[in-house]
Design a protein around this motif. Structure first.
Motif, PDB file in Angstrom:
ATOM      1  N   ASP A   1      16.916  18.057 -23.746  1.00  0.00           N
ATOM      2  CA  ASP A   1      17.606  19.297 -23.350  1.00  0.00           C
ATOM      3  C   ASP A   1      16.710  20.521 -23.481  1.00  0.00           C
ATOM      4  O   ASP A   1      16.789  21.451 -22.674  1.00  0.00           O
ATOM      5  N   LYS A   2      15.841  20.492 -24.518  1.00  0.00           N
ATOM      6  CA  LYS A   2      14.974  21.658 -24.734  1.00  0.00           C
ATOM      7  C   LYS A   2      14.054  21.862 -23.516  1.00  0.00           C
ATOM      8  O   LYS A   2      13.901  22.970 -23.004  1.00  0.00           O
ATOM      9  N   THR A   3      13.472  20.756 -23.032  1.00  0.00           N
ATOM     10  CA  THR A   3      12.578  20.870 -21.863  1.00  0.00           C
ATOM     11  C   THR A   3      13.375  21.250 -20.621  1.00  0.00           C
ATOM     12  O   THR A   3      12.920  22.063 -19.803  1.00  0.00           O
ATOM     13  N   LEU A   4      14.566  20.659 -20.469  1.00  0.00           N
ATOM     14  CA  LEU A   4      15.390  20.976 -19.289  1.00  0.00           C
ATOM     15  C   LEU A   4      15.653  22.480 -19.226  1.00  0.00           C
ATOM     16  O   LEU A   4      15.625  23.088 -18.150  1.00  0.00           O
ATOM     17  N   ALA A   5      15.878  23.093 -20.404  1.00  0.00           N
ATOM     18  CA  ALA A   5      16.113  24.548 -20.429  1.00  0.00           C
ATOM     19  C   ALA A   5      14.835  25.298 -20.062  1.00  0.00           C
ATOM     20  O   ALA A   5      14.865  26.252 -19.274  1.00  0.00           O
ATOM     21  N   ILE A   6      13.691  24.835 -20.579  1.00  0.00           N
ATOM     22  CA  ILE A   6      12.418  25.533 -20.312  1.00  0.00           C
ATOM     23  C   ILE A   6      12.094  25.527 -18.814  1.00  0.00           C
ATOM     24  O   ILE A   6      11.591  26.505 -18.273  1.00  0.00           O
ATOM     25  N   ILE A   7      12.387  24.414 -18.131  1.00  0.00           N
ATOM     26  CA  ILE A   7      12.003  24.328 -16.705  1.00  0.00           C
ATOM     27  C   ILE A   7      13.125  24.793 -15.769  1.00  0.00           C
ATOM     28  O   ILE A   7      13.015  24.651 -14.555  1.00  0.00           O
ATOM     29  N   GLY A   8      14.189  25.326 -16.343  1.00  0.00           N
ATOM     30  CA  GLY A   8      15.245  25.927 -15.521  1.00  0.00           C
ATOM     31  C   GLY A   8      16.090  24.928 -14.763  1.00  0.00           C
ATOM     32  O   GLY A   8      16.564  25.219 -13.660  1.00  0.00           O
TER      33      GLY A   8
ATOM     34  N   ALA B   1       6.104  13.518 -15.451  1.00  0.00           N
ATOM     35  CA  ALA B   1       5.158  13.472 -16.575  1.00  0.00           C
ATOM     36  C   ALA B   1       4.373  14.778 -16.581  1.00  0.00           C
ATOM     37  O   ALA B   1       3.959  15.250 -15.523  1.00  0.00           O
ATOM     38  N   GLY B   2       4.189  15.352 -17.770  1.00  0.00           N
ATOM     39  CA  GLY B   2       3.384  16.575 -17.869  1.00  0.00           C
ATOM     40  C   GLY B   2       4.222  17.835 -17.971  1.00  0.00           C
ATOM     41  O   GLY B   2       3.716  18.937 -17.728  1.00  0.00           O
ATOM     42  N   LEU B   3       5.499  17.703 -18.331  1.00  0.00           N
ATOM     43  CA  LEU B   3       6.354  18.895 -18.445  1.00  0.00           C
ATOM     44  C   LEU B   3       5.954  19.713 -19.675  1.00  0.00           C
ATOM     45  O   LEU B   3       5.434  19.174 -20.657  1.00  0.00           O
ATOM     46  N   PRO B   4       6.208  21.034 -19.647  1.00  0.00           N
ATOM     47  CA  PRO B   4       5.764  21.901 -20.733  1.00  0.00           C
ATOM     48  C   PRO B   4       6.307  21.461 -22.092  1.00  0.00           C
ATOM     49  O   PRO B   4       7.497  21.146 -22.218  1.00  0.00           O
TER      50      PRO B   4
ATOM     51  N   LEU C   1       2.483  31.126 -15.442  1.00  0.00           N
ATOM     52  CA  LEU C   1       2.214  29.768 -15.904  1.00  0.00           C
ATOM     53  C   LEU C   1       1.656  29.735 -17.328  1.00  0.00           C
ATOM     54  O   LEU C   1       1.915  28.803 -18.096  1.00  0.00           O
ATOM     55  N   ALA C   2       0.916  30.802 -17.683  1.00  0.00           N
ATOM     56  CA  ALA C   2       0.300  30.836 -19.016  1.00  0.00           C
ATOM     57  C   ALA C   2       1.366  30.800 -20.113  1.00  0.00           C
ATOM     58  O   ALA C   2       1.076  30.434 -21.254  1.00  0.00           O
ATOM     59  N   ASP C   3       2.606  31.175 -19.783  1.00  0.00           N
ATOM     60  CA  ASP C   3       3.674  31.160 -20.800  1.00  0.00           C
ATOM     61  C   ASP C   3       4.169  29.737 -21.073  1.00  0.00           C
ATOM     62  O   ASP C   3       4.964  29.523 -21.985  1.00  0.00           O
ATOM     63  N   TYR C   4       3.761  28.789 -20.234  1.00  0.00           N
ATOM     64  CA  TYR C   4       4.245  27.412 -20.399  1.00  0.00           C
ATOM     65  C   TYR C   4       3.157  26.576 -21.067  1.00  0.00           C
ATOM     66  O   TYR C   4       1.988  26.641 -20.679  1.00  0.00           O
ATOM     67  N   ASP C   5       3.584  25.785 -22.036  1.00  0.00           N
ATOM     68  CA  ASP C   5       2.637  25.003 -22.832  1.00  0.00           C
ATOM     69  C   ASP C   5       2.464  23.625 -22.172  1.00  0.00           C
ATOM     70  O   ASP C   5       3.128  22.652 -22.547  1.00  0.00           O
ATOM     71  N   LEU C   6       1.570  23.566 -21.172  1.00  0.00           N
ATOM     72  CA  LEU C   6       1.421  22.301 -20.434  1.00  0.00           C
ATOM     73  C   LEU C   6       0.573  21.312 -21.235  1.00  0.00           C
ATOM     74  O   LEU C   6      -0.408  21.704 -21.871  1.00  0.00           O
TER      75      LEU C   6
END
Ligand code: SF4
Length: 495
Positions: free
Chosen positions: A299-306, A335-338, A377-382
């Motif tokens: 859920d945390k990633t789902l929120a980060i990627i909108g 694969a590779g989500l923030p 993009l720099a705000d996302y921790d890829l």
């Protein structure tokens, strides 16, 4: 950021060398300033009866490296003479790749010199010339620079695809684009407009789409063409209001007769758009494949990627699909989500395994120009390239444990770690539509928002493309012109 000056003594090859350099190092600056950066040169080049030979030189700030490439394979009589230029270009690229690896100490892309999005096309090109599966694998490694693992993957996918590629010339596929979603995911580059801002376009869009469906249906009947697969994508078709969705689902089987063994897929990418009623409408229309796309079960990633939904909603959507009795369920992951690691991917895969889809599609994150997050993009921790590659590898292992095999494969520009997108399936549940979209052997008529038509000339295999506008308002305003252009093109190709 490294700067390079490129010199090449082979007419017409400088652009080829530049492109290979940028494929290897997308951040590189290529400059004409002789004083600046590294100098990359192709010094000698010969091609004759004894084969191909070239020497490349890389001059760095404190070292000079030279690499010689000698290749007799280029003269194999199975290659048509007309393709000689193409093969010379490939050898020059291989020379560049080898020099860059030595000069920078970096690892090459696992896809070597292949930059196209469809690596299996290379397999079928060589196969059509008479090379055996082993010979092709050998060439993919030696001439195209693929890692042995990627060469094996190409061979495995091509062998699954092969039986799907010999359809009679009167078979076509249909794609219907519904360019609406509840909200727009931050990484999205598809034809997708949020219903909150564009919902007022839905009624007129569906009227225009119904006109296009009826016109194309009549055209296929008059030209004797038969539909063997129908794919409704977007966007998220199931984001439409129930009544509008039901009307569309009534119209489709009336307009396009799909044989019992054919594919009829509905994208339900956003799981929060599926309800028991929507699932029953899909089933009643005769659709036999639905795609529910969690991307991750965190859920945390789902929120980060909108994404605007939760993992619990994925499970509820799958229950609806199963309760309705729809035969094939596909699930997409990225694969590779923030912020994600291989452990996160392992947990996602464990959750997916419990849901037991028949198809699993594993994308590697691609940073597209049209995506909202490109600006910050720099705000996302890829994750790193190695971590992303480990996630892809893990997904392949789990898919194999689920009894699936890889069945279609494509690459994208700006994809993390230069990896690929890979579709897995239980044997017998492969999506012929996905295979046709990659191999481009069969005409696919694209309707609706962002629909792309690929008309394949039966005699030559040449492809003509027609593009529908992505924007629903533009689509509505140009619908008559879109219909007449498409009908004319189909008739001229198949009459
Ligand atoms: S659900 Fe798919 S099409 Fe819709 S916004 Fe998200 S990525 Fe784009």
């Amino acid at each position: 950021m490294a700067c390079y000056r490129v010199q090449c003594n082979i007419a017409g090859q400088e652009e080829n060398v530049r492109n290979m350099l940028l494929t290897f190092d997308p951040q590189a600056q290529i400059t004409a300033d002789a004083e600046q950066g590294f100098v990359f040169e192709v010094l000698t080049f010969e091609h004759g009866e004894r084969g191909f030979s070239a020497i490349g030189r890389f001059s760095g700030s404190d070292s000079v490296l030279e690499e010689r490439l000698i290749d007799c394979e280029i003269g194999d009589p199975r290659y048509p003479e007309a393709d000689l230029d193409r093969r010379i270009r490939e050898r020059i690229r291989l020379l560049c790749l080898r020099l860059m690896i030595r000069a920078t100490g970096q690892t090459a892309s696992p896809w070597g010199i292949l930059t196209g999005i469809r690596p299996t096309k290379m397999y079928f090109y060589l196969s059509a010339l008479g090379f055996s599966a082993d010979e092709i694998r050998e060439r993919l490694v030696a001439v195209y620079g693929l890692t042995p693992a990627k060469a094996d993957l190409v061979r495995a996918v091509a062998q699954v695809e092969k039986p799907f590629l010999n359809n009679p010339a009167d078979q076509v596929g249909i794609y219907i684009g519904i360019p609406f979603c509840p909200t727009r995911c931050h990484y999205c580059s598809f034809a997708s407009y949020p219903l909150s801002t564009h919902g007022h376009h839905v009624p007129r869009f569906l009227e225009a789409l119904a006109r296009e469906i009826q016109a194309v249906s009549a055209c296929l009947q008059s030209t004797g063409l038969k539909v063997n697969c129908l794919y409704v994508g977007g966007g998220t078709p199931t984001a439409l209001p129930d009544d509008a969705f039901e009307s569309l689902m009534h119209l489709l089987p009336q307009s396009f007769r799909i044989p019992a063994q054919g594919e009829f897929t509905i994208e339900a990418g956003r799981p929060d758009t599926i309800s028991p009623r929507k699932a029953m409408i899909i089933k009643a229309a005769g659709a036999n494949r639905v795609s529910v796309n969690p991307q991750t079960m965190h859920d945390k990633t789902l929120a980060i990627i909108g994404r605007g939904h939760t993992a619990a909603e994925v499970c509820r959507a799958v229950e609806c699909i199963r309760a309705a009795g729809i035969a094939t369920l596909n699930m997409d992951l990225i694969a590779g989500l923030p912020g994600e690691t291989r452990d996160d991917m392992a947990q996602t895969l464990a959750a997916i395994q419990k849901l037991a889809p028949e198809n699993l599609t594993v994308h590697t994150l691609a940073i597209k120009r049209a995506a909202q997050w490109r600006h910050n993009l720099a705000d996302y921790d890829l994750p790193s390239a190695d971590e992303t590659a480990a996630m892809v590898e893990l997904a392949a292992q789990v898919a194999s444990r689920m009894g699936m095999h890889p069945y279609y494969l494509y690459r994208q520009r700006f994809i993390l770690a230069n990896l690929e997108n890979l579709g897995f399936s239980l044997p017998g549940n492969e999506s012929p539509y996905n295979i046709q979209m990659i191999e481009e052997r069969q005409t696919v008529v694209g309707l609706g928002g962002g629909g792309v038509t690929r008309l394949v000339r039966p005699e030559s295999g040449k492809i003509e493309r027609l593009f529908n506008p992505k924007c629903p308002a533009t689509y509505v305003s140009r619908i008559e012109e879109i219909i007449s252009g498409k009908v004319k093109s189909i008739e001229s190709l198949f009459h």
